[in-house]
Write a protein that holds these residues in place. Structure first.
Motif, PDB file in Angstrom:
ATOM      1  N   ALA A  73      -2.295   7.317  -6.825  1.00 20.48           N
ATOM      2  CA  ALA A  73      -1.560   6.261  -7.512  1.00 20.48           C
ATOM      3  C   ALA A  73      -0.589   5.578  -6.571  1.00 20.48           C
ATOM      4  O   ALA A  73      -0.387   4.370  -6.634  1.00 20.48           O
ATOM      5  CB  ALA A  73      -0.817   6.837  -8.714  1.00 20.48           C
ATOM      6  N   GLN A  74       0.024   6.350  -5.676  1.00 23.67           N
ATOM      7  CA  GLN A  74       0.968   5.779  -4.728  1.00 23.67           C
ATOM      8  C   GLN A  74       0.257   4.907  -3.702  1.00 23.67           C
ATOM      9  O   GLN A  74       0.748   3.847  -3.317  1.00 23.67           O
ATOM     10  CB  GLN A  74       1.741   6.897  -4.026  1.00 23.67           C
ATOM     11  N   SER A  75      -0.929   5.351  -3.247  1.00 21.04           N
ATOM     12  CA  SER A  75      -1.636   4.601  -2.208  1.00 21.04           C
ATOM     13  C   SER A  75      -2.434   3.442  -2.774  1.00 21.04           C
ATOM     14  O   SER A  75      -2.727   2.486  -2.063  1.00 21.04           O
ATOM     15  CB  SER A  75      -2.571   5.537  -1.436  1.00 21.04           C
ATOM     16  N   ARG A  76      -2.788   3.505  -4.085  1.00 22.71           N
ATOM     17  CA  ARG A  76      -3.534   2.425  -4.716  1.00 22.71           C
ATOM     18  C   ARG A  76      -2.871   2.067  -6.051  1.00 22.71           C
ATOM     19  O   ARG A  76      -3.404   2.358  -7.131  1.00 22.71           O
ATOM     20  CB  ARG A  76      -4.986   2.844  -4.942  1.00 22.71           C
TER      21      ARG A  76
ATOM     22  N   ASN B 143       5.252  -7.191  -9.958  1.00 18.38           N
ATOM     23  CA  ASN B 143       6.686  -7.452  -9.829  1.00 18.38           C
ATOM     24  C   ASN B 143       7.503  -6.169  -9.888  1.00 18.38           C
ATOM     25  O   ASN B 143       8.516  -6.033  -9.194  1.00 18.38           O
ATOM     26  CB  ASN B 143       7.139  -8.429 -10.921  1.00 18.38           C
ATOM     27  N   GLU B 144       7.071  -5.231 -10.698  1.00 19.25           N
ATOM     28  CA  GLU B 144       7.751  -3.934 -10.750  1.00 19.25           C
ATOM     29  C   GLU B 144       7.668  -3.243  -9.390  1.00 19.25           C
ATOM     30  O   GLU B 144       8.650  -2.650  -8.916  1.00 19.25           O
ATOM     31  CB  GLU B 144       7.131  -3.062 -11.839  1.00 19.25           C
ATOM     32  N   LEU B 145       6.497  -3.320  -8.767  1.00 20.72           N
ATOM     33  CA  LEU B 145       6.324  -2.728  -7.441  1.00 20.72           C
ATOM     34  C   LEU B 145       7.238  -3.402  -6.418  1.00 20.72           C
ATOM     35  O   LEU B 145       7.852  -2.734  -5.580  1.00 20.72           O
ATOM     36  CB  LEU B 145       4.861  -2.849  -7.021  1.00 20.72           C
ATOM     37  N   VAL B 146       7.340  -4.735  -6.479  1.00 18.56           N
ATOM     38  CA  VAL B 146       8.227  -5.465  -5.566  1.00 18.56           C
ATOM     39  C   VAL B 146       9.664  -5.000  -5.726  1.00 18.56           C
ATOM     40  O   VAL B 146      10.374  -4.736  -4.742  1.00 18.56           O
ATOM     41  CB  VAL B 146       8.119  -6.985  -5.810  1.00 18.56           C
ATOM     42  N   HIS B 147      10.126  -4.852  -6.964  1.00 17.32           N
ATOM     43  CA  HIS B 147      11.496  -4.390  -7.211  1.00 17.32           C
ATOM     44  C   HIS B 147      11.726  -3.007  -6.611  1.00 17.32           C
ATOM     45  O   HIS B 147      12.788  -2.747  -6.015  1.00 17.32           O
ATOM     46  CB  HIS B 147      11.774  -4.364  -8.711  1.00 17.32           C
ATOM     47  N   SER B 148      10.750  -2.135  -6.761  1.00 12.21           N
ATOM     48  CA  SER B 148      10.925  -0.773  -6.254  1.00 12.21           C
ATOM     49  C   SER B 148      10.948  -0.750  -4.725  1.00 12.21           C
ATOM     50  O   SER B 148      11.714   0.016  -4.114  1.00 12.21           O
ATOM     51  CB  SER B 148       9.815   0.147  -6.787  1.00 12.21           C
ATOM     52  N   LEU B 149      10.137  -1.608  -4.094  1.00 13.68           N
ATOM     53  CA  LEU B 149      10.134  -1.674  -2.630  1.00 13.68           C
ATOM     54  C   LEU B 149      11.441  -2.265  -2.100  1.00 13.68           C
ATOM     55  O   LEU B 149      11.981  -1.792  -1.091  1.00 13.68           O
ATOM     56  CB  LEU B 149       8.954  -2.511  -2.144  1.00 13.68           C
TER      57      LEU B 149
ATOM     58  N   GLN C 197       4.941  -1.479   4.814  1.00 12.71           N
ATOM     59  CA  GLN C 197       4.805  -0.866   3.495  1.00 12.71           C
ATOM     60  C   GLN C 197       3.732  -1.571   2.675  1.00 12.71           C
ATOM     61  O   GLN C 197       2.891  -0.927   2.035  1.00 12.71           O
ATOM     62  CB  GLN C 197       6.145  -0.920   2.741  1.00 12.71           C
ATOM     63  N   VAL C 198       3.776  -2.891   2.674  1.00 14.76           N
ATOM     64  CA  VAL C 198       2.797  -3.668   1.902  1.00 14.76           C
ATOM     65  C   VAL C 198       1.387  -3.410   2.419  1.00 14.76           C
ATOM     66  O   VAL C 198       0.441  -3.212   1.645  1.00 14.76           O
ATOM     67  CB  VAL C 198       3.151  -5.173   1.970  1.00 14.76           C
ATOM     68  N   ASN C 199       1.234  -3.385   3.727  1.00 13.54           N
ATOM     69  CA  ASN C 199      -0.066  -3.108   4.325  1.00 13.54           C
ATOM     70  C   ASN C 199      -0.562  -1.715   3.966  1.00 13.54           C
ATOM     71  O   ASN C 199      -1.735  -1.526   3.627  1.00 13.54           O
ATOM     72  CB  ASN C 199       0.028  -3.254   5.847  1.00 13.54           C
ATOM     73  N   ASP C 200       0.330  -0.723   4.026  1.00 11.15           N
ATOM     74  CA  ASP C 200      -0.064   0.661   3.744  1.00 11.15           C
ATOM     75  C   ASP C 200      -0.472   0.860   2.287  1.00 11.15           C
ATOM     76  O   ASP C 200      -1.225   1.795   1.975  1.00 11.15           O
ATOM     77  CB  ASP C 200       1.079   1.617   4.096  1.00 11.15           C
ATOM     78  N   LEU C 201       0.001  -0.010   1.401  1.00  7.36           N
ATOM     79  CA  LEU C 201      -0.366   0.072  -0.012  1.00  7.36           C
ATOM     80  C   LEU C 201      -1.659  -0.683  -0.320  1.00  7.36           C
ATOM     81  O   LEU C 201      -2.088  -0.759  -1.467  1.00  7.36           O
ATOM     82  CB  LEU C 201       0.767  -0.478  -0.887  1.00  7.36           C
ATOM     83  N   GLY C 202      -2.276  -1.242   0.728  1.00  5.44           N
ATOM     84  CA  GLY C 202      -3.519  -1.977   0.528  1.00  5.44           C
ATOM     85  C   GLY C 202      -3.314  -3.354  -0.052  1.00  5.44           C
ATOM     86  O   GLY C 202      -4.250  -3.939  -0.621  1.00  5.44           O
ATOM     87  N   LEU C 203      -2.103  -3.901   0.082  1.00  5.71           N
ATOM     88  CA  LEU C 203      -1.784  -5.208  -0.463  1.00  5.71           C
ATOM     89  C   LEU C 203      -1.599  -6.208   0.682  1.00  5.71           C
ATOM     90  O   LEU C 203      -1.594  -5.844   1.854  1.00  5.71           O
ATOM     91  CB  LEU C 203      -0.503  -5.130  -1.302  1.00  5.71           C
TER      92      LEU C 203
ATOM     93  N   VAL D 246      10.818 -12.084  -0.217  1.00  8.69           N
ATOM     94  CA  VAL D 246       9.611 -11.283  -0.003  1.00  8.69           C
ATOM     95  C   VAL D 246       8.567 -11.597  -1.069  1.00  8.69           C
ATOM     96  O   VAL D 246       8.876 -12.118  -2.135  1.00  8.69           O
ATOM     97  CB  VAL D 246       9.932  -9.769  -0.027  1.00  8.69           C
ATOM     98  N   GLY D 247       7.327 -11.253  -0.770  1.00  9.89           N
ATOM     99  CA  GLY D 247       6.259 -11.430  -1.743  1.00  9.89           C
ATOM    100  C   GLY D 247       5.083 -10.539  -1.411  1.00  9.89           C
ATOM    101  O   GLY D 247       4.951 -10.071  -0.279  1.00  9.89           O
ATOM    102  N   ILE D 248       4.236 -10.307  -2.402  1.00 10.37           N
ATOM    103  CA  ILE D 248       3.000  -9.566  -2.188  1.00 10.37           C
ATOM    104  C   ILE D 248       1.834 -10.337  -2.793  1.00 10.37           C
ATOM    105  O   ILE D 248       2.012 -11.200  -3.664  1.00 10.37           O
ATOM    106  CB  ILE D 248       3.043  -8.136  -2.776  1.00 10.37           C
ATOM    107  N   THR D 249       0.639 -10.014  -2.320  1.00 14.04           N
ATOM    108  CA  THR D 249      -0.588 -10.633  -2.806  1.00 14.04           C
ATOM    109  C   THR D 249      -1.580  -9.547  -3.179  1.00 14.04           C
ATOM    110  O   THR D 249      -1.801  -8.610  -2.406  1.00 14.04           O
ATOM    111  CB  THR D 249      -1.211 -11.538  -1.722  1.00 14.04           C
ATOM    112  N   ALA D 250      -2.158  -9.662  -4.356  1.00 13.35           N
ATOM    113  CA  ALA D 250      -3.186  -8.713  -4.810  1.00 13.35           C
ATOM    114  C   ALA D 250      -4.020  -9.391  -5.884  1.00 13.35           C
ATOM    115  O   ALA D 250      -3.482 -10.126  -6.724  1.00 13.35           O
ATOM    116  CB  ALA D 250      -2.549  -7.445  -5.370  1.00 13.35           C
ATOM    117  N   MET D 251      -5.317  -9.171  -5.862  1.00 18.47           N
ATOM    118  CA  MET D 251      -6.224  -9.680  -6.885  1.00 18.47           C
ATOM    119  C   MET D 251      -6.095 -11.196  -7.045  1.00 18.47           C
ATOM    120  O   MET D 251      -6.132 -11.734  -8.141  1.00 18.47           O
ATOM    121  CB  MET D 251      -5.974  -8.949  -8.216  1.00 18.47           C
TER     122      MET D 251
END
Length: 479
Positions: A35-38, A239-245, A272-278, A314-319
């Protein structure tokens, strides 16, 4: 353009069944480590969810848009690596580029025959001239007979410039009165038909069909912008993940005052974002405000010190979805337990600007109208601020109305004249400038950005939540 809303029965179905199914899929990891890695599931699980979204959008959102904007047949034509901006909104997650020349055709056969739309997606015929069916979303259309090739010879499988002959055959069979094309001088998202594509199509189709062309400016813009209830579930989790990071980055887990530099945080975030596969759609940034200092005296990559106010973007991209967030932190000095009252008030002023934005954002209003209304209210309350909020979703700076630019505070011609629609996402990007007595009346700019959702009901709500207190970087305890 009239506001767009998903049909009520479909909205309910997606909100109840599909959204719950998505939540279950996203929490399905077999072990805590997985769950942490994906955090959003495996790539295969994500693709299955995205394919379901695509089918829903084609069956529920697109038909309404064609009717709303008076388009009988919409042509989206492109060549490999020069894709229309709407491309990622109309193809499967396993498709990364067009094939040679790909022409997608959307024909409202019910409107052409004068029939009512039953709302099940059956009215719109979806054809792919070149490329694949995108997992059954399109009918891969080929010529019914061998067509003479003006370049010489006869082809059973047409490609390149000869594909216009296949498009002409499609038009002859369906006889649309209005043909939508993606040409716009205002919105990049609506200007996907390249000059070469338009030139070739015009030459091959002839005046009979080109005289029926209509710039479908709002159609691609609103198709890209409109989001599904099921997507909101994933967006909230992102967004929850972004807040936690951010909470981790702005803590003594990562920051050692007097040692850590701002670029150390930037690259911590990227790793961190890369390691989470994002992924991320822009290079993150971290900046400092310090009593008695300016940007020039701080330099480009300053060391973080006690008493500093930190800011991140900051921002992340997924799906194929994107987030955009700006938070603020305070580095506690020895003996401090909180920022000074002046700094707390500065953050509260930015929160108030967010409240005003929520009060003024509603379907049917243009970005320029919202910009003027929010700034007028803030000024009436005696606060100095700047509004530059924007749509978000399939793109970081997304399709739809923008509420100002940092250097355009009286309105943005064209792009600010687009209207808000339901089922759309925004980033509340803004800043207020406040005088801080404890810093010798030095002015501090508190920029904040949080993603929010304008639901099918037209009411705004945070995708996750907003920052209302500083992240606190506490001194490290020595053993």
């Amino acid at each position: 353009a009239p506001p767009l809303a998903l049909p009520t029965p479909v909205s309910r179905l997606m909100t109840s069944r599909a959204a719950l199914a998505t939540l279950a899929a996203l929490t399905l990891a077999a072990a805590p480590g997985d769950a942490q890695s994906r955090p959003l599931g495996t790539l295969r699980e994500q693709a299955a969810t995205q394919q379901r979204w695509l089918k829903q959008r084609m069956e529920t959102v697109l038909p309404k848009l064609l009717r709303t904007h008076g388009i009988d047949l919409w042509v989206v034509s492109m060549r490999e690596y020069n894709e229309d901006p709407v491309f990622s909104s109309i193809v499967s997650p396993t498709t990364f580029a067009a094939r040679r020349r790909t022409i997608y055709v959307f024909f409202d056969k019910c409107a052409a025959s004068g029939k009512a739309d039953p709302g099940d997606g059956s009215c719109v015929e979806r054809l792919a001239l070149g490329g694949t069916s995108q997992g059954g979303i399109y009918k891969a259309y080929t010529a019914k007979a061998v067509i003479d090739n003006p370049a010489g010879g006869r082809n059973a499988e047409l490609w390149g410039d000869q594909q216009w002959l296949l498009l002409k055959e499609v038009l002859e069979e369906r006889n649309p009165k209005v043909i939508g094309i993606d040409v716009s001088r205002t919105h990049a998202f609506s200007d996907g038909l390249s000059a070469g594509e338009l030139e070739g199509m015009t030459a091959m189709l002839g005046k009979k069909w080109t005289s029926r062309f209509k710039k479908a400016e709002a159609l691609p813009l609103q198709l890209i912008a409109a989001r599904l209830p099921e997507e909101e579930v994933v967006f909230g989790k992102m967004n929850e993940l972004v807040h936690s990071l951010i909470a981790r980055m702005f803590s003594n887990e990562v920051i050692t005052p007097g040692v850590t530099r701002t670029d150390d945080l930037v690259w911590w975030w990227r790793q961190q974002v890369n390691d989470l596969g994002l992924g991320t759609w822009f290079q993150p940034s971290v900046s400092i405000q310090r009593r008695g200092a300016t940007g020039a005296t701080l330099g480009e990559n300053p060391v973080i010190q006690p008493g500093d106010v930190l800011h991140c973007d900051v921002g992340i991209t997924a799906m194929r979805l994107n987030t955009d967030t700006q938070h603020n932190a305070y580095v506690l000095k020895d003996g401090e337990t909180a920022p000074s009252p002046g700094l707390i008030k500065a953050l509260a002023n930015s929160n108030r600007f967010q409240d005003i934005l929520f009060e003024e954002t509603r379907p049917g209003r243009s970005g320029n109208e919202i910009l003027r209304a929010t700034r007028a209210k803030l000024k009436a309350e005696g606060v100095e601020g700047t509004m530059y909020s924007h749509p978000i979703g399939m793109h970081g700076h997304g399709a739809g109305p923008i509420f100002g630019l940092w250097d355009y505070q009286d309105g943005v011609p064209g792009r600010g004249d687009a209207t808000v629609i339901p089922s759309m996402w925004f980033s509340s990007e803004l800043q207020t400038t406040s005088t801080v007595p404890e810093w010798g009346n030095q002015k501090v700019s508190l920029a904040q950005e949080e993603d929010f959702i304008l639901g099918a009901d037209g009411k705004p709500r945070w995708a996750f939540k907003r920052q209302s207190e500083y992240h606190l970087v506490r001194p490290k305890v020595t053993q």
